[in-house]
Design a protein around this motif. Structure first.
Motif, PDB file in Angstrom:
ATOM      1  N   ALA A 161      18.554   9.859  31.237  1.00 30.41           N
ATOM      2  CA  ALA A 161      17.713  10.122  29.985  1.00 30.41           C
ATOM      3  C   ALA A 161      16.574  11.354  30.319  1.00 30.41           C
ATOM      4  O   ALA A 161      16.267  12.222  29.698  1.00 30.41           O
ATOM      5  CB  ALA A 161      16.919   8.938  29.832  1.00 30.41           C
ATOM      6  N   ALA A 162      16.321  11.445  31.538  1.00 23.95           N
ATOM      7  CA  ALA A 162      15.320  12.315  31.951  1.00 23.95           C
ATOM      8  C   ALA A 162      16.082  13.752  31.896  1.00 23.95           C
ATOM      9  O   ALA A 162      15.492  14.668  31.239  1.00 23.95           O
ATOM     10  CB  ALA A 162      14.904  12.278  33.335  1.00 23.95           C
ATOM     11  N   THR A 163      17.412  13.916  32.249  1.00 24.31           N
ATOM     12  CA  THR A 163      18.195  15.466  32.130  1.00 24.31           C
ATOM     13  C   THR A 163      18.395  15.532  30.642  1.00 24.31           C
ATOM     14  O   THR A 163      18.228  16.660  30.416  1.00 24.31           O
ATOM     15  CB  THR A 163      19.493  15.167  32.906  1.00 24.31           C
ATOM     16  N   LEU A 164      18.287  14.363  29.975  1.00 29.49           N
ATOM     17  CA  LEU A 164      18.705  15.096  28.409  1.00 29.49           C
ATOM     18  C   LEU A 164      17.419  15.488  27.813  1.00 29.49           C
ATOM     19  O   LEU A 164      17.373  16.259  26.654  1.00 29.49           O
ATOM     20  CB  LEU A 164      18.970  13.743  27.597  1.00 29.49           C
ATOM     21  N   THR A 165      16.181  15.386  28.390  1.00 29.26           N
ATOM     22  CA  THR A 165      15.129  15.970  28.042  1.00 29.26           C
ATOM     23  C   THR A 165      15.021  17.382  28.231  1.00 29.26           C
ATOM     24  O   THR A 165      14.271  18.012  27.578  1.00 29.26           O
ATOM     25  CB  THR A 165      13.944  15.113  28.565  1.00 29.26           C
ATOM     26  N   GLU A 166      15.737  17.821  29.208  1.00 29.45           N
ATOM     27  CA  GLU A 166      15.650  19.249  29.728  1.00 29.45           C
ATOM     28  C   GLU A 166      16.582  20.100  28.904  1.00 29.45           C
ATOM     29  O   GLU A 166      17.422  19.585  28.024  1.00 29.45           O
ATOM     30  CB  GLU A 166      16.118  19.491  30.935  1.00 29.45           C
ATOM     31  N   ASP A 167      16.323  21.464  28.862  1.00 31.17           N
ATOM     32  CA  ASP A 167      17.146  22.395  28.070  1.00 31.17           C
ATOM     33  C   ASP A 167      17.771  23.302  29.293  1.00 31.17           C
ATOM     34  O   ASP A 167      17.654  23.165  30.588  1.00 31.17           O
ATOM     35  CB  ASP A 167      16.321  23.186  27.119  1.00 31.17           C
ATOM     36  N   LEU A 168      18.499  24.311  28.628  1.00 35.74           N
ATOM     37  CA  LEU A 168      19.310  25.318  29.435  1.00 35.74           C
ATOM     38  C   LEU A 168      18.452  26.085  30.301  1.00 35.74           C
ATOM     39  O   LEU A 168      19.049  26.515  31.473  1.00 35.74           O
ATOM     40  CB  LEU A 168      20.206  26.229  28.506  1.00 35.74           C
ATOM     41  N   GLY A 169      17.081  26.374  29.934  1.00 32.62           N
ATOM     42  CA  GLY A 169      16.395  27.246  30.532  1.00 32.62           C
ATOM     43  C   GLY A 169      16.458  28.763  29.978  1.00 32.62           C
ATOM     44  O   GLY A 169      17.148  28.887  28.933  1.00 32.62           O
ATOM     45  N   ALA A 170      15.753  29.359  30.746  1.00 40.05           N
ATOM     46  CA  ALA A 170      15.605  31.075  30.532  1.00 40.05           C
ATOM     47  C   ALA A 170      16.960  31.786  30.751  1.00 40.05           C
ATOM     48  O   ALA A 170      17.175  33.029  30.100  1.00 40.05           O
ATOM     49  CB  ALA A 170      14.449  31.422  30.613  1.00 40.05           C
ATOM     50  N   GLY A 171      17.537  31.624  31.863  1.00 38.25           N
ATOM     51  CA  GLY A 171      18.585  32.474  32.441  1.00 38.25           C
ATOM     52  C   GLY A 171      20.023  31.740  32.524  1.00 38.25           C
ATOM     53  O   GLY A 171      20.255  30.529  32.324  1.00 38.25           O
ATOM     54  N   LEU A 172      20.943  32.655  33.009  1.00 42.19           N
ATOM     55  CA  LEU A 172      22.162  32.259  33.231  1.00 42.19           C
ATOM     56  C   LEU A 172      22.417  31.146  34.415  1.00 42.19           C
ATOM     57  O   LEU A 172      22.951  30.151  34.335  1.00 42.19           O
ATOM     58  CB  LEU A 172      23.110  33.254  33.467  1.00 42.19           C
ATOM     59  N   ALA A 173      21.672  31.442  35.576  1.00 48.79           N
ATOM     60  CA  ALA A 173      21.769  30.425  36.756  1.00 48.79           C
ATOM     61  C   ALA A 173      21.012  28.978  36.089  1.00 48.79           C
ATOM     62  O   ALA A 173      21.557  28.065  36.734  1.00 48.79           O
ATOM     63  CB  ALA A 173      20.888  31.184  37.863  1.00 48.79           C
ATOM     64  N   SER A 174      19.912  29.105  35.390  1.00 47.11           N
ATOM     65  CA  SER A 174      19.401  27.733  35.301  1.00 47.11           C
ATOM     66  C   SER A 174      20.303  27.203  34.226  1.00 47.11           C
ATOM     67  O   SER A 174      20.239  26.006  34.228  1.00 47.11           O
ATOM     68  CB  SER A 174      17.820  28.012  34.403  1.00 47.11           C
ATOM     69  N   ALA A 175      20.876  27.884  33.311  1.00 51.57           N
ATOM     70  CA  ALA A 175      21.853  27.143  32.479  1.00 51.57           C
ATOM     71  C   ALA A 175      23.004  26.306  33.225  1.00 51.57           C
ATOM     72  O   ALA A 175      23.317  25.171  32.932  1.00 51.57           O
ATOM     73  CB  ALA A 175      22.412  28.242  31.311  1.00 51.57           C
ATOM     74  N   ALA A 176      23.405  27.180  34.126  1.00 57.80           N
ATOM     75  CA  ALA A 176      24.641  26.694  34.985  1.00 57.80           C
ATOM     76  C   ALA A 176      24.081  25.401  35.735  1.00 57.80           C
ATOM     77  O   ALA A 176      24.809  24.501  35.854  1.00 57.80           O
ATOM     78  CB  ALA A 176      25.231  27.862  35.811  1.00 57.80           C
ATOM     79  N   GLN A 177      23.005  25.624  36.257  1.00 57.06           N
ATOM     80  CA  GLN A 177      22.508  24.262  37.125  1.00 57.06           C
ATOM     81  C   GLN A 177      22.400  23.119  36.347  1.00 57.06           C
ATOM     82  O   GLN A 177      22.291  21.996  36.579  1.00 57.06           O
ATOM     83  CB  GLN A 177      21.109  24.834  37.570  1.00 57.06           C
ATOM     84  N   HIS A 178      21.705  23.413  35.096  1.00 55.07           N
ATOM     85  CA  HIS A 178      21.418  22.303  33.898  1.00 55.07           C
ATOM     86  C   HIS A 178      23.061  21.662  33.488  1.00 55.07           C
ATOM     87  O   HIS A 178      23.006  20.394  33.415  1.00 55.07           O
ATOM     88  CB  HIS A 178      20.916  22.910  32.864  1.00 55.07           C
ATOM     89  N   VAL A 179      23.962  22.549  33.172  1.00 57.48           N
ATOM     90  CA  VAL A 179      25.367  21.769  32.975  1.00 57.48           C
ATOM     91  C   VAL A 179      25.643  21.023  34.083  1.00 57.48           C
ATOM     92  O   VAL A 179      26.216  19.958  33.991  1.00 57.48           O
ATOM     93  CB  VAL A 179      26.007  23.257  32.646  1.00 57.48           C
ATOM     94  N   ASP A 180      25.541  21.553  35.397  1.00 58.94           N
ATOM     95  CA  ASP A 180      26.089  21.035  36.529  1.00 58.94           C
ATOM     96  C   ASP A 180      25.362  19.527  36.474  1.00 58.94           C
ATOM     97  O   ASP A 180      25.771  18.430  36.724  1.00 58.94           O
ATOM     98  CB  ASP A 180      25.830  21.624  37.808  1.00 58.94           C
ATOM     99  N   LYS A 181      23.950  19.498  36.291  1.00 58.17           N
ATOM    100  CA  LYS A 181      23.371  18.298  36.189  1.00 58.17           C
ATOM    101  C   LYS A 181      23.751  17.388  35.120  1.00 58.17           C
ATOM    102  O   LYS A 181      23.906  16.056  35.431  1.00 58.17           O
ATOM    103  CB  LYS A 181      21.622  18.352  36.187  1.00 58.17           C
TER     104      LYS A 181
END
Length: 121
Positions: A84-104
């Motif tokens: 639930a907490a992870t679903l409240t987050e978005d991909l972020g501003a950069g490629l690295a943050s997007a990859a970390q979020h997808v991993d999560k």
């Protein structure tokens, strides 16, 4: 121990096979250098979220049938809370943050999926 339900039925009426879900999880976990293009990360984000939306209520029903003081209940509830907490987050501003979020997201999906497949003991 809980009985697996049909976690592959999507709200839209189509299903994702266990193999397809496993492949989606694996791809999400592989979002490391060299990083996939942002378009692919956006698509993975969308697909992983859709799968989490399918599994969350299934696993919540399983948790609701558990004794609240049991360590299995705490583990299951912690998994649900993390998703639930992870679903409240978005991909972020950069490629690295997007990859970390997808991993999560992929890790959350893997953890929820383990409750629906009976892989947890």
């Amino acid at each position: 121990m809980h009985q697996p339900t049909d976690p592959h039925q999507h709200s839209e009426g189509h299903t994702r096979s266990p193999e397809a879900r496993a492949a989606l999880i694996e791809e999400g976990l592989q979002a490391r250098p060299p990083l996939p293009p942002i378009e692919r990360l956006r698509e993975l984000d969308r697909q992983l979220r859709a799968e989490l939306d399918v599994l969350t209520p299934i696993v919540q029903k399983q948790a609701d049938r558990m004794w609240r003081g049991d360590p299995d209940w705490y583990s299951c509830q912690r998994t649900l809370d993390a998703a639930a907490a992870t679903l409240t987050e978005d991909l972020g501003a950069g490629l690295a943050s997007a990859a970390q979020h997808v991993d999560k997201l992929a890790r959350c999906l893997r953890d929820l999926d383990s409750y629906t497949t009976g892989a947890r003991t």
